[in-house]
Design an enzyme around this catalytic site. Structure first.
Site, mmCIF file in Angstrom:
data_model
loop_
_atom_site.group_PDB
_atom_site.id
_atom_site.type_symbol
_atom_site.label_atom_id
_atom_site.label_comp_id
_atom_site.label_asym_id
_atom_site.label_seq_id
_atom_site.Cartn_x
_atom_site.Cartn_y
_atom_site.Cartn_z
ATOM 1 C CB THR A 143 47.707 47.729 12.134
ATOM 2 O OG1 THR A 143 47.878 47.745 13.546
ATOM 3 C CG2 THR A 143 46.779 46.599 11.750
ATOM 4 N N GLY A 182 44.760 55.581 13.037
ATOM 5 C CA GLY A 182 43.935 56.762 13.225
ATOM 6 C C GLY A 182 44.569 57.972 12.552
ATOM 7 C CD GLU A 443 47.364 50.034 20.032
ATOM 8 O OE1 GLU A 443 48.408 49.366 19.981
ATOM 9 O OE2 GLU A 443 47.066 50.883 19.173
#
Lengths: 703, 703
Positions: A143, A182, A443
């Site tokens: 992303t 993350g 997602e």
């Protein structure tokens, strides 16, 4: 506590039998191993003793919350290696998705990507042992600040330099900054990077690369890479979701994952392997999310793998059920009683709690069926048969959208069921709700996914129109399409509505329930298909015009599948299952299917009834059947939530502890809050920084 | 930023005209004064310069967040006194309810209680000047650990001691601990306490007392009182929601608020004044909540008072609208376009955003009508006429439940409209959502309130049955009841359903919309009334059996009222209103009324259509009218949100700034996060506490 004891004793079945079914399948020792792992990790992180205020409710700054994630993540990761299990691979010991801790990305994102995208020999052999042993800490970096769902829009570039035989990784714009991954901020050492492959003047679009971003020794960012944290989020603060920008950073050509496309030393680009498989990483990630909502029964029942669990909806309902059992408030319905009663005895509370329990089980069983179908897909793909992929993609997208929305809305409703107490962080509920609600967005944003389901359904209808076969699991659509052709009007006419033929207790029959859901999905799907195909507008305008109806059709299809999965599961319980448990699960399944008709909660809620399929009398019948089911299930509510086998430490809730001793549990933790201890121990009950700096000056101000 | 500029230029009306209508009524100078107050306070607290990361997004422990609330609260309170306004009386300069800061309780809870409950002369003269000038800081202390909605269950006791002529305040049990009141933990000096009045052996139930809880000099708790904070909540962390327990604390007899009941020196108890008025405090509080959702137009338009504002739903939609205008993602519907498009151009996003805007205006206008009716009630009561009180109580309960649920669900949907970015705290959205969602629970849990509305409706029907008159504002119910009597079957029969007579563009007519809502509420109300009254069960069982239907009827009635209020407002705009603005508000009103029929979002969503009132063709007509309205309103979306006149500082959102420069705004704040600055400035990009203690040991572990 007496109320809780009585509620437990009232159960019509043995909750441990259900625990075994969910966590252990036919192997009870898995339940035991699982309990031992939780106990070890909870002791390491210091939450096993529930009389102590959990650290996550003390004063936690951004830094403290990150450290808390590191602490939990390390304990869980190391326990898994040491004791050879993967109980904490998909979810943390608090049942959050594993990407909520900085060491969770290796197992859930990085390794699957390497498995699927790397070339068979060298690349896997090089990287997988490092991630699996924790010698490197990975992150999955796709992303960008300006690019989420639309992967093709990604701007980060990997330009091949013929001279040095390297790729030059670069962030050309602010919107190309990698954003959200993350563990990216301060924890990871290596990343799987999605970047556009540029060979000479040719842009080959997004490909995967492995990039080391920090030195293994001191942790310093590799020169040219800027890394940082993106700050506090609603939840997931145990990890450092981060950003990264690249200023012409060089990596070896061999760091491109070359399982399905190769760049040779001479700069030639070659498609290899099976490009269809490129899908699979994303599918896998979405599958984990479906499972993250509820326990992955499938894995445990069909294989030796220990269970990867998440159960966030079930956690929130467990807390709400226990609190509703012991919280007394008011004199009963319409204040007509003489003594205060437990809030569970109010019909609205009873309805909300039990239907939420039913939904949590519905997601379990959908997840289980997904696992089974995924296994089958992988087996087929191993033989070179990729025909099921479109079906499976639609199934996964639909279940992801459906389960995450159901879980997010449900967890929030469970929280509201706890009144003001559910607003306190120490209730555990705000964190669960905030964590679950993320899944509706990441997602694959749900509104985008619904449209992918719709696209698949319309493709099937296109095939039928051309007399081509469609996936056998869509047979119901073929039948409905044929019926529409056979009807006098030749094409499906939404106004020529059918009537539901069920009466009375028919609605408790599997067949009747399935036919109701089938009627809705075929009606909506065929109707919007005809509108799309007969539109005189451009395809893009037609799609936009009917987007809300497309979403309705996709949801109706997915909910039909969910009812199929639940009813199948109840029909095919292991032979050893007790009749008591069978009866309870059968009731839960009917409650799930029927309550969704009379009290649907979605933006297209009227779709069951808008065509007059039901008479008002039939709907009243369904209402009274739901009432009966609720009454039958009430004595089992606590047992149905006990069966999930949550430790008190994993719930981390002053409201939802096993003992039901709510008020004492609340005050025990509150008395340990740092702000209180500071005031009481240092200053006779005055919180000095507040009083001296702000309250006293206000009291004394001459205004 | 170009996209934002274009979107602003596309508006069909002048947004400032609407700002004037909402904030200034016919007086433009109020808008100016209001802007000046915001500017002053924002400068004092340091948020006016939006290039700087707001302190609330830096590392905020419990203590820091409390201090932040004190800072804001003091600045707002003092600005109000110094410049003689009450812009920040009901809501903070960030549009949260004023009970979210420790100095806000005086104006919104303590003073109204004293106004209504104190004896006329001494008590008001003694206490009100102290609270209004901030010489004491108050809290309103009612809720207990074990007792929320059910006020009669309160356990804290006030026992009169004849010898000393004092009340002895005592907490007899753990569940009697006062729990939740704002400002109670460490900020307040005095409280309005709700406790049971015990005179000899007689328990007179809950009464009001003023109790000093801390010394004014040093802030120490009065001996016998234990005070503390209840810890982190989802929001409202700027105040110290607290707990208190009393160990036989003595207060003078004269500290009982004696406006409606007196205890004389000889221990005699006397009811005085107007016991009906005892209702009014709670009503007032609920009224403020309705207003807290959206601006209190009424106050500004009918009086000289400056506006008390809250607008939390409008804030979240403003952020979502601006972000959707500049965020480009994907190739348009079904990926059929050639270039990336702004997400606002997707029909689902467009639908969600515009219907949320319509809802925020619907709440405004309902709030305005409530204010008008409240004024009327007070005037009637001043002449001794309390006949309207039951109507008003039901109106308030219904609007509270409806507006808070609409705002909470809507704010969360607006947040989801911003995708992953909406999950970041710096988007401002999580805080708004968490703050709004509290209102669905506090000051009357919504499910409880719906039943109060139902009870009122059934009482009206009882009266009609007995040929007694009912409130004239319920005339629709009398008509429907009469019709049901006139019908051949004698009693209302839910299965004898009517059909909607509207066709085509009729649905845009006010009359048609109102009749649809009227049909639904009369059908549901009469039907459940007959079931209740003809039930052979005990009243308590019958109520519980039909509770969900009672809630449906109550919601249907309240939504009907909301549509009436919106349509009336649009019909009665000031004569000076431009035709452009009239057209826009008329469209918004139709969008609100019609979209709720085809896409209702509540637990009883099927209630518009379940009886076959609409044909599918009619529903399709409504759908296409909604589509037309959405298309007409699209160019006005940004202007409709600009009109709220939110400062960038009050939105406190990196996504929702006026300029639309989203990515740069996001990264500017992120670069200032303390965790990043610490890593970059102190350690070349390594966050040492995380790396040294957790990551490095994991990398080096031999497992």
């Amino acid at each position: 506590m007496q109320l809780m004891k009585k509620a437990r004793e009232s159960a019509s079945f043995d909750s441990f039998e259900l625990t075994g079914l969910m966590h252990g399948g036919r192997r009870e020792d898995v339940v035991t191993q699982r309990r031992a792992a939780f106990e070890r990790v909870e002791k390491v992180v210091g939450t096993r003793d529930i009389s102590k205020l959990p650290r996550c409710y003390a004063n936690l700054s951004r830094e403290d919350q990150y450290e808390e994630g590191l602490r939990w993540g390390k304990a869980a990761f190391e326990d898994g290696i040491k004791y050879q299990h993967d109980f904490f691979a998909s979810t943390t010991p608090r049942y959050a998705l594993a990407n909520s801790n900085p060491f969770g990305m290796n197992a859930i994102m990085v390794e699957p990507t390497i498995e699927f995208m790397a070339s068979d020999d060298e690349q896997k052999a090089k990287w997988l042992p490092l991630t699996k042993s924790g010698k490197i800490v990975g992150a999955y970096v796709q992303t960008e600040l300006g690019h989420g769902t639309f992967v093709r829009g990604i701007e980060t570039s990997a330009t091949w330099d013929a001279t040095s035989d390297e790729f030059i990784i670069h962030s050309p714009t602010i919107s190309s900054t990698k954003f959200w991954p993350g563990a990216l901020g301060f924890s990871c050492t290596h990343i799987v990077l999605v970047a556009r492959l540029l060979l000479g003047s040719v842009d080959h679009g997004p490909h995967f690369f492995i990039v080391q971003v920090r030195s293994l020794e001191e942790g310093k960012p590799i020169p040219g890479i800027k890394l940082g944290d993106i700050g506090m989020k609603m939840s997931y603060n145990g990890t450092c979701n981060g950003f990264a920008s690249f200023d012409k950073v060089r990596i070896p050509r061999t760091n491109m994952l070359m399982g399905h496309a190769k760049v040779h030393r001479n700069g030639n680009y070659e498609r290899t392997g099976r490009p269809e498989l490129a899908y699979s990483t994303l599918l896998l990630v979405r599958g984990i999310i479906v499972r993250g909502m509820v326990p992955n029964v499938a894995t445990i029942m069909n294989t030796d793998y220990p269970l990867a669990v998440g159960f966030q909806l079930a956690q929130s309902v467990t807390i709400a059920t226990r609190y509703s059992t012991v919280r007394e408030q008011g004199l009963g319905p319409n204040s007509l009683g003489r003594t205060e009663v437990a809030i569970m005895s109010y019909a609205s509370q009873h309805f909300r709690i039990l239907t939420l329990i039913a939904k949590s089980y519905a997601i379990v069983f959908a997840s289980k069926a997904w696992d089974r179908d995924y296994e089958k897909l992988r087996e087929e793909q191993d033989t070179g048969d990729h025909a099921s992929l479109p079906y499976f993609h639609a199934l996964t997208a639909g279940l992801k959208a459906w389960s995450t929305q159901t879980a997010a809305d449900g967890a929030e409703d469970a929280r509201k069921c706890c009144g003001g107490q559910g607003y306190l962080m120490i209730s555990g509920l705000p964190e669960i709700v905030a964590s679950v609600t993320a899944t509706a967005t990441f997602e694959g944003e749900n509104y985008v996914l619904w449209q992918q389901v719709g696209r698949y359904l319309f493709k099937c209808l296109d095939h039928l129109k051309q007399d081509k076969p469609i996936d056998s699991r869509l047979a119901y659509l073929a039948t409905a399409y044929q019926e529409s052709l056979d009807s006098t009007i030749g094409e499906f006419d939404a106004t020529a509505s059918a009537s539901c033929s069920a009466f009375g207790s028919d609605f408790l029959q599997r067949g009747a329930q399935l036919s109701i859901y089938r009627h809705r999905t075929t009606r909506l799907t065929l109707s919007v298909y005809e509108k799309l195909r007969s539109s005189t507008k451009t395809p893009i305008e037609a799609w936009n015009e009917h987007m809300m109806s497309i979403i309705s059709a996709a949801r109706a299809h997915t909910e039909y599948i969910a009812v199929i999965f639940f009813t199948e599961r109840v029909k095919d319980l292991p032979a050893s299952t007790s009749s008591a448990l069978r009866a309870v699960l059968t009731r839960l399944c009917s409650l799930f299917a029927l309550s969704n008709i009379i009290n649907p909660q979605s933006i297209d809620a009227i779709s069951f009834v808008e065509d007059g399929y039901f008479s008002l009398a039939q709907l009243d019948t369904i209402r009274s059947l739901v009432d009966d089911l609720l009454e039958q299930l009430l004595p089992d509510a606590v047992a149905l939530t006990d069966a999930w086998d949550f430790t008190d430490a994993s719930l981390c809730s002053a409201l939802g502890m096993y003992d039901g001793n709510v008020y004492e549990n609340l005050m025990r933790w509150i008395n340990q809050l740092p702000i209180n201890k500071r005031a009481w121990e240092e200053s006779e009950g005055v919180y000095q920084p507040g009083w001296k700096k702000w309250v006293e000056p206000l009291l004394q101000a001459k205004l």
